[in-house]
Design an enzyme around this catalytic site. Structure first.
Site, PDB file in Angstrom:
ATOM      1  N   ASP A 140      18.564  19.128  -1.612  1.00  0.00           N
ATOM      2  CA  ASP A 140      18.919  17.714  -1.697  1.00  0.00           C
ATOM      3  C   ASP A 140      20.395  17.507  -2.006  1.00  0.00           C
ATOM      4  OD1 ASP A 140      17.966  14.866  -2.065  1.00  0.00           O
ATOM      5  OD2 ASP A 140      18.865  15.200  -4.036  1.00  0.00           O
ATOM      6  N   GLU A 181      20.668  19.310   2.971  1.00  0.00           N
ATOM      7  CA  GLU A 181      20.926  17.889   3.228  1.00  0.00           C
ATOM      8  C   GLU A 181      22.363  17.585   2.852  1.00  0.00           C
ATOM      9  OE1 GLU A 181      19.612  13.374   2.109  1.00  0.00           O
ATOM     10  OE2 GLU A 181      20.216  14.812   0.585  1.00  0.00           O
TER      11      GLU A 181
END
Ligand code: NOJ
Length: 581
Positions: free
Chosen positions: A242, A311
């Site tokens: 993330d 990401e």
């Protein structure tokens, strides 16, 4: 950059991920298992296990990526974690999770989980300790600063870094809550919040309840790598990492320059700043990422089919560098197409540049949506969404499917009392999966309580039960497209040029070839809402083929019809087809 590890797969070995379909499960709204008593009105880990056969047999997915399922106050959908080694008690137990991994592996499916290295919840014990004094064992686990004193003697944050979650400022201004002169830009929310307990500011790239971990501290890096090992030891096959670009910061805290592309009233006020120091800072960023990818190459794990997907919303150059770190094991999300409008020339350029940019041994990927974006069918419309689904599935590499995309689900209207997203934005794409109209709450849960998010009533006719067995359904299209994808081993992307009858570049059609050693497909996608004819004159060797699949249920090209790319292919409005050569 340091030398790449030498443990990558040999050329001839098949990489599990190289042409796979990875299905993103949003655990809170996927499925609540039948057995749970009482039913809580949100998903569960056992509920995911219960649907593995659906995912394997009805959709055809190879791997799942689970969005966060960790203990969390749930102020940012679980991306505010208080223990990244455990399971949220409302979602189930570690035993449930281990059963999910076992059951998935029995079906030859892999499990990827979300890893959040950049921040935790402010309720995490690490932060609680860190804020308690300036000399505790975790004092430097987060990023603390005294701030500065301005000319008027007021204490201010140390620099102009802003929180990504500054969008609500636009609404706050409209409500008259901000003291901003007409004509002035709406200020973003500072990335620094004063903490009364520690008497210092802490940095948070996202919401103030998500303090950033201090990646310049080796203990923090060691802790994150230990968390990775814990899950690998529990059988997990990979990580979606993330917001990874935020772990690379300039710890001199240099101010960001302003970005002149910012459009007041439209853009997130966060976009007033360029981002060179607050994230993606090159001298720290790539090194830190490399530390995480290195875990997969440790002796204990190196022979497993593991994968990391990063990401990072960054420029092409930075993404290319990231993809070069460990091509055999890690790649960045390809958000390039996701963020473009649905136009043939734009997609054509993006796809060609993207495939060309990949390093040797790199695995491509395609993304049509996720829990942060409006649903595909809401962005493009139903017919174009089907075309985009087929178009993305056949592209070589990992195809990511966000749960419900295979059903053609839409964004829902969310009554105010349900809103969960700190930006007030992303709940519409996170409503529950729709399983079966004959069951309570469409099979999502049997609860008598409120659901975590409401069902999208406008979509109930699209549930799985209604689509299963209907050859014209979106579900059937996804399944057939995935079956075709799986026919190819190690496919290559071939950039093709679609032309008009006059020999001009076609404005509305994108064509590409997918070739493996023994098979070839051509995919032609009509981006326009009217019928068109397109030619692919330069693909002489593969001029003739037969239709293997069309995204248009009725009235499109018929399966098995023979086509000649040189003599023109008629495509219905928003039709994508696969041609087998
Ligand atoms: C990216 C996640 O996809 C998003 O949902 C989350 O809000 C931010 N990271 C912050 O963790």
């Amino acid at each position: 950059m340091e030398k790449m590890p030498q443990h990558q797969k040999k050329e001839h070995e098949k990489n599990f991920w190289e042409n796979s379909v990875v299905y993103q499960v949003y655990p809170w709204t996927f499925n609540e298992d039948e057995a749970r008593e009482p039913q809580l009105g949100h998903g569960s880990i056992a509920g995911i296990t219960e649907k593995l056969d659906y995912l394997k047999k009805d959709v055809g997915v190879d791997a799942l990526w689970l969005s966060p399922f960790y203990p969390s106050p749930m102020k940012d959908g679980g991306y505010d974690v208080i223990d990244m080694t455990a399971v949220h008690e409302e979602l189930g137990t570690l035993a449930d999770f281990e059963a999910l991994v076992t059951e998935a592996h029995e079906r030859d499916m892999k499990i990827m989980i979300d890893l959040m290295p950049n921040h935790t919840s402010n309720e995490h014990s690490w932060f609680q300790e860190s804020r308690s004094s300036k000399d505790n064992s975790k004092a430097d686990w987060y990023i603390w600063h005294d701030g500065v004193v301005d000319a008027d003697g007021n204490r201010r944050p140390p620099n102009n870094w802003a929180s990504v979650f500054s969008l609500p400022q636009l609404e706050a201004r409209k409500r008259g809550e901000l003291d901003v002169a007409p004509g002035d830009m709406t200020p973003p929310i500072s990335a620094w919040t004063w903490d009364d307990e520690r008497q210092q500011y802490y940095l948070h790239s996202f919401a103030n309840f998500q303090p950033d971990l201090n990646w310049s501290n080796p203990d923090v890096r060691a802790a994150i790598k230990d968390i990775m090992r814990t899950w690998l030891d529990r059988g997990v096959d990979g990580f979606r990492i993330d917001a990874v670009n935020y772990i690379g910061k300039n710890m001199d805290f240099t101010d960001e320059d302003t970005d002149t592309a910012y459009v007041e009233g439209v853009d997130n006020p966060y976009d007033q700043l360029r981002r060179y120091n607050s994230c993606g800072y090159p001298w720290t960023f790539y090194r830190h990422v490399r530390e995480m990818t290195d875990v997969l190459y440790e002796d204990k794990y190196k022979d497993r089919d593991t994968r990391i997907i990063l990401e990072a919303y960054m420029g092409e150059h930075e993404l290319k560098k990231l993809n070069e770190i460990a091509p055999g094991k890690a790649s960045t999300f390809n958000f390039g197409a996701l963020d473009l409008s649905w136009q043939a020339p734009l997609r054509w350029i993006q796809a060609r540049a993207y495939y060309n940019s990949l390093p040797e041994g790199g695995v491509a990927n395609q993304v049509n949506g996720n829990h942060d974006k409006p649903r595909l069918a809401s962005r493009l419309g139903d017919e174009a969404a089907r075309a985009a689904g087929l178009h993305n599935i056949l592209l070589p590499g990992m195809t990511f499917i966000y749960n419900g995309e295979e059903l053609g689900l839409h964004n829902a209207k969310i009554p105010k009392r349900y809103i969960k997203d700190p930006n007030g934005l992303r709940d519409p794409e996170r409503t529950p999966m729709l399983w079966d109209g004959h069951a309570k709450h469409h099979g999502f849960s049997r609860t008598d309580r409120h659901l975590y998010l409401p069902l999208n009533q406008a979509d109930t006719h699209l549930d799985v039960a209604a689509q299963r067995g209907d050859p014209d359904s979106s579900l059937a299209l996804y399944k057939s497209a995935i079956e075709l994808k799986h026919e190819l081993t190690r496919p290559r992307y071939v950039s093709l040029i679609a032309k008009t009858a006059e020999g001009e570049h076609h404005d509305d059609v994108m064509a590409y070839g997918v070739e493996s050693d023994d098979k070839r497909f051509t995919v032609m996608t009509n981006f326009a809402s009217r019928e068109v004819t397109a030619f692919v004159p330069n693909y002489a060797a593969r001029a003739v083929g037969s239709v293997a699949l069309s995204s248009v249920a009725a009235g499109g090209n018929s399966i098995d019809d023979s086509l000649d790319l040189k003599h023109g292919v008629r495509l219905g409005a928003n039709e994508a087809i696969v041609i087998r050569h």
